[in-house]
Motif scaffolding. Structure first.
Motif, mmCIF file in Angstrom:
data_model
loop_
_atom_site.group_PDB
_atom_site.id
_atom_site.type_symbol
_atom_site.label_atom_id
_atom_site.label_comp_id
_atom_site.label_asym_id
_atom_site.label_seq_id
_atom_site.Cartn_x
_atom_site.Cartn_y
_atom_site.Cartn_z
ATOM 1 N N LEU A 88 0.820 -1.207 0.000
ATOM 2 C CA LEU A 88 0.000 0.000 0.000
ATOM 3 C C LEU A 88 0.858 1.262 0.000
ATOM 4 C CD1 LEU A 88 -2.777 -1.125 2.501
ATOM 5 C CD2 LEU A 88 -3.086 -0.607 0.081
ATOM 6 N N ALA A 89 1.941 1.257 0.782
ATOM 7 C CA ALA A 89 2.829 2.417 0.819
ATOM 8 C C ALA A 89 3.473 2.653 -0.542
ATOM 9 C CB ALA A 89 3.899 2.231 1.888
ATOM 10 N N ASP A 90 3.905 1.574 -1.207
ATOM 11 C CA ASP A 90 4.501 1.709 -2.535
ATOM 12 C C ASP A 90 3.495 2.237 -3.549
ATOM 13 O OD1 ASP A 90 6.947 0.833 -1.677
ATOM 14 O OD2 ASP A 90 6.685 -1.236 -2.341
ATOM 15 N N ALA A 91 2.207 1.976 -3.313
ATOM 16 C CA ALA A 91 1.160 2.442 -4.219
ATOM 17 C C ALA A 91 0.715 3.864 -3.907
ATOM 18 C CB ALA A 91 -0.040 1.501 -4.159
ATOM 19 N N GLY A 92 1.319 4.495 -2.898
ATOM 20 C CA GLY A 92 1.042 5.898 -2.618
ATOM 21 C C GLY A 92 0.050 6.162 -1.507
ATOM 22 N N PHE A 93 -0.332 5.147 -0.737
ATOM 23 C CA PHE A 93 -1.251 5.374 0.376
ATOM 24 C C PHE A 93 -0.477 6.017 1.530
ATOM 25 C CE2 PHE A 93 -3.441 2.398 -2.234
ATOM 26 C CZ PHE A 93 -4.785 2.696 -2.071
ATOM 27 N N ALA A 94 -1.025 7.103 2.066
ATOM 28 C CA ALA A 94 -0.234 7.968 2.943
ATOM 29 C C ALA A 94 -0.202 7.520 4.394
ATOM 30 C CB ALA A 94 -0.791 9.399 2.882
ATOM 31 N N ASP A 95 -1.204 6.788 4.855
ATOM 32 C CA ASP A 95 -1.299 6.497 6.293
ATOM 33 C C ASP A 95 -1.731 5.052 6.477
ATOM 34 O OD1 ASP A 95 -1.499 6.579 9.008
ATOM 35 O OD2 ASP A 95 -2.975 8.185 9.105
ATOM 36 N N VAL A 96 -0.758 4.147 6.582
ATOM 37 C CA VAL A 96 -1.030 2.719 6.714
ATOM 38 C C VAL A 96 -0.505 2.252 8.070
ATOM 39 C CG1 VAL A 96 -0.728 0.431 5.706
ATOM 40 C CG2 VAL A 96 -0.793 2.444 4.220
ATOM 41 N N VAL A 97 -1.363 1.634 8.874
ATOM 42 C CA VAL A 97 -1.010 1.211 10.224
ATOM 43 C C VAL A 97 -1.252 -0.289 10.356
ATOM 44 C CG1 VAL A 97 -1.456 1.521 12.689
ATOM 45 C CG2 VAL A 97 -1.691 3.462 11.122
ATOM 46 N N VAL A 98 -0.260 -1.021 10.832
ATOM 47 C CA VAL A 98 -0.407 -2.452 11.102
ATOM 48 C C VAL A 98 -0.934 -2.631 12.523
ATOM 49 C CG1 VAL A 98 0.834 -4.626 11.435
ATOM 50 C CG2 VAL A 98 1.401 -3.146 9.494
ATOM 51 N N VAL A 99 -2.028 -3.376 12.653
ATOM 52 C CA VAL A 99 -2.557 -3.695 13.984
ATOM 53 C C VAL A 99 -1.714 -4.830 14.556
ATOM 54 C CG1 VAL A 99 -4.567 -4.475 15.290
ATOM 55 C CG2 VAL A 99 -4.864 -2.946 13.312
ATOM 56 N N ARG A 100 -0.963 -4.517 15.592
ATOM 57 C CA ARG A 100 0.018 -5.449 16.142
ATOM 58 C C ARG A 100 -0.638 -6.753 16.627
ATOM 59 N NH1 ARG A 100 4.797 -3.636 18.014
ATOM 60 N NH2 ARG A 100 3.869 -1.591 18.429
ATOM 61 N N GLY A 101 -0.132 -7.885 16.110
ATOM 62 C CA GLY A 101 -0.656 -9.169 16.519
ATOM 63 C C GLY A 101 -1.878 -9.618 15.744
ATOM 64 N N GLY A 102 -2.479 -8.713 14.962
ATOM 65 C CA GLY A 102 -3.610 -9.055 14.118
ATOM 66 C C GLY A 102 -4.773 -9.667 14.891
ATOM 67 N N MET A 103 -5.501 -10.578 14.219
ATOM 68 C CA MET A 103 -6.668 -11.192 14.845
ATOM 69 C C MET A 103 -6.290 -12.078 16.022
ATOM 70 S SD MET A 103 -9.542 -10.121 13.803
ATOM 71 C CE MET A 103 -10.563 -11.370 14.596
ATOM 72 N N THR A 104 -5.086 -12.616 16.010
ATOM 73 C CA THR A 104 -4.651 -13.424 17.156
ATOM 74 C C THR A 104 -4.657 -12.591 18.432
ATOM 75 O OG1 THR A 104 -3.275 -14.818 15.729
ATOM 76 C CG2 THR A 104 -2.770 -14.822 18.081
ATOM 77 N N ALA A 105 -4.089 -11.363 18.349
ATOM 78 C CA ALA A 105 -4.066 -10.478 19.512
ATOM 79 C C ALA A 105 -5.464 -9.959 19.839
ATOM 80 C CB ALA A 105 -3.104 -9.310 19.255
ATOM 81 N N TRP A 106 -6.260 -9.691 18.807
ATOM 82 C CA TRP A 106 -7.611 -9.182 19.036
ATOM 83 C C TRP A 106 -8.448 -10.198 19.830
ATOM 84 C CZ3 TRP A 106 -10.100 -4.594 18.208
ATOM 85 C CH2 TRP A 106 -11.505 -4.604 18.239
ATOM 86 N N ARG A 107 -8.377 -11.455 19.425
ATOM 87 C CA ARG A 107 -9.148 -12.480 20.118
ATOM 88 C C ARG A 107 -8.594 -12.725 21.520
ATOM 89 N NH1 ARG A 107 -13.841 -13.733 19.275
ATOM 90 N NH2 ARG A 107 -13.593 -15.966 19.673
#
Length: 335
Positions: A294-313
């Motif tokens: 996404l960053a390479d495609a020009g999206f300005a604000d990309v945030v990774v949710v740490r741990g993804g669904m594993t951490a969410w659950r």
């Protein structure tokens, strides 16, 4: 009232100086700068730095000064004086913009601009690093624009100095090689190749910065708090259809787009190019891959949710049934 009048008078004077400098830019050349530096004697470097800073504030071409610095002082001292002048000029332009316009922008900023400013402030030095390393951002205009954001001055100056260094070194060495070429120096070819190698390395750094972890991450608790406050949050779930609709469910309101399909479906996200995108997968590894794409495609604000669904659950986050129809050809790659 008095403060407003002073700001308007200062802005008018600055605008007049910029127009005058641009009108006289034909007289702005290496020979003139060389004469000024030579006439200053031992104070030549000080004069050079001051001229560089003034040129930055007045929107005169900085590349010309940088090349001249390499020709006048050599690759090492030239880099130091070039970086000093560029940093001083960038700091002055930043402070001028903050004094003249930051309050006005803050009072009149709508919700979208407020979110953008909050994102820039949160990114801090990473944002400055990125725009300094990417050559197509206009240097002089950028200095003023950053002064209108909430970025701390010390962070701005430190990050600017560090991340302008690769470009300053490359262009300084190029100016040094050019002077050697004019003088018929036998080392010209070697120094020219060094300059080209440095330019190539400087152009590679933005991508390297992203791949070395420049993408910001956010804990699931912070994401949940945003959602609880009713803030507009766009969550992009990159898992395959079976996982998105499976027992673990997905974050309420999340949009489903499998990672394998992302390159072909970027156009679907065009309206999100200037807003925050929170990336969720099962864990971080493939979320980071999506963030880079996404960053390479020009999206300005990309945030990774740490741990993804594993951490969410694991944190007790609520899950929801599918809100988006499964894509026609869902990827079976596990995140």
């Amino acid at each position: 009232m008095k403060s407003t009048v002073l700001r308007r008078a200062a802005a008018t004077a600055l605008f007049a100086l910029i127009l005058t400098a641009l009108a006289l830019r034909d007289r702005w050349d290496v020979a003139t700068l060389s004469a000024w530096v030579a006439g200053a004697g031992a104070a030549g470097p000080v004069v050079f730095i001051a001229v560089y800073a003034a040129a930055t504030v007045l929107f005169l071409p900085g590349a010309l000064v940088t090349l001249a610095g390499g020709a006048l002082f050599g690759p090492l001292w030239g880099t130091l004086w070039n970086l000093g002048g560029a940093t001083l000029g960038a700091a002055l332009a930043f402070l001028i913009a903050r004094y003249l316009g930051a309050g006005w922008v803050s009072r009149r900023a709508g919700p979208r601009l407020q979110r953008l400013n909050a994102g820039v402030a949160e990114e801090g030095w990473r944002f400055v690093a990125f725009v300094r390393l990417v050559p197509w951002f206009p240097f002089n205009l950028l200095n003023y624009a950053l002064g209108l954001t909430p970025i701390r001055f010390a962070t701005y100056v430190a990050a600017s100095a560090v991340f302008m260094l690769p470009g300053a070194l490359a262009y300084t060495w190029l100016g040094h090689a050019g002077r050697q070429a004019l003088g018929g120096d036998a080392g010209m070819v070697r120094n020219g190749l060094i300059a080209l190698a440095l330019l190539g390395a400087a152009s590679f750094l933005p991508r390297a910065l992203r791949r070395l972890g420049a993408r910001p991450m956010q804990d699931v608790d912070a994401l949940r708090q945003k959602m609880a406050r009713g803030e507009p949050v766009f969550v992009l779930d990159m898992r395959d259809a079976a996982e998105f609709n499976g027992p673990d469910g997905h974050i309420p309101g999340a949009t489903h787009l499998p990672l394998a399909e992302l390159p072909a479906r970027l156009a679907e996200l065009d309206d999100r190019r200037r807003t925050a995108i929170h990336i969720v997968c099962r864990t971080d590894r493939r979320s980071a891959q999506a963030a880079v794409l996404l960053a390479d495609a020009g999206f300005a604000d990309v945030v990774v949710v740490r741990g993804g669904m594993t951490a969410w659950r694991a944190s007790g986050g609520p899950s929801a049934p599918a809100l988006n129809p499964a894509p026609q050809a869902a990827s079976r790659a596990r995140c």
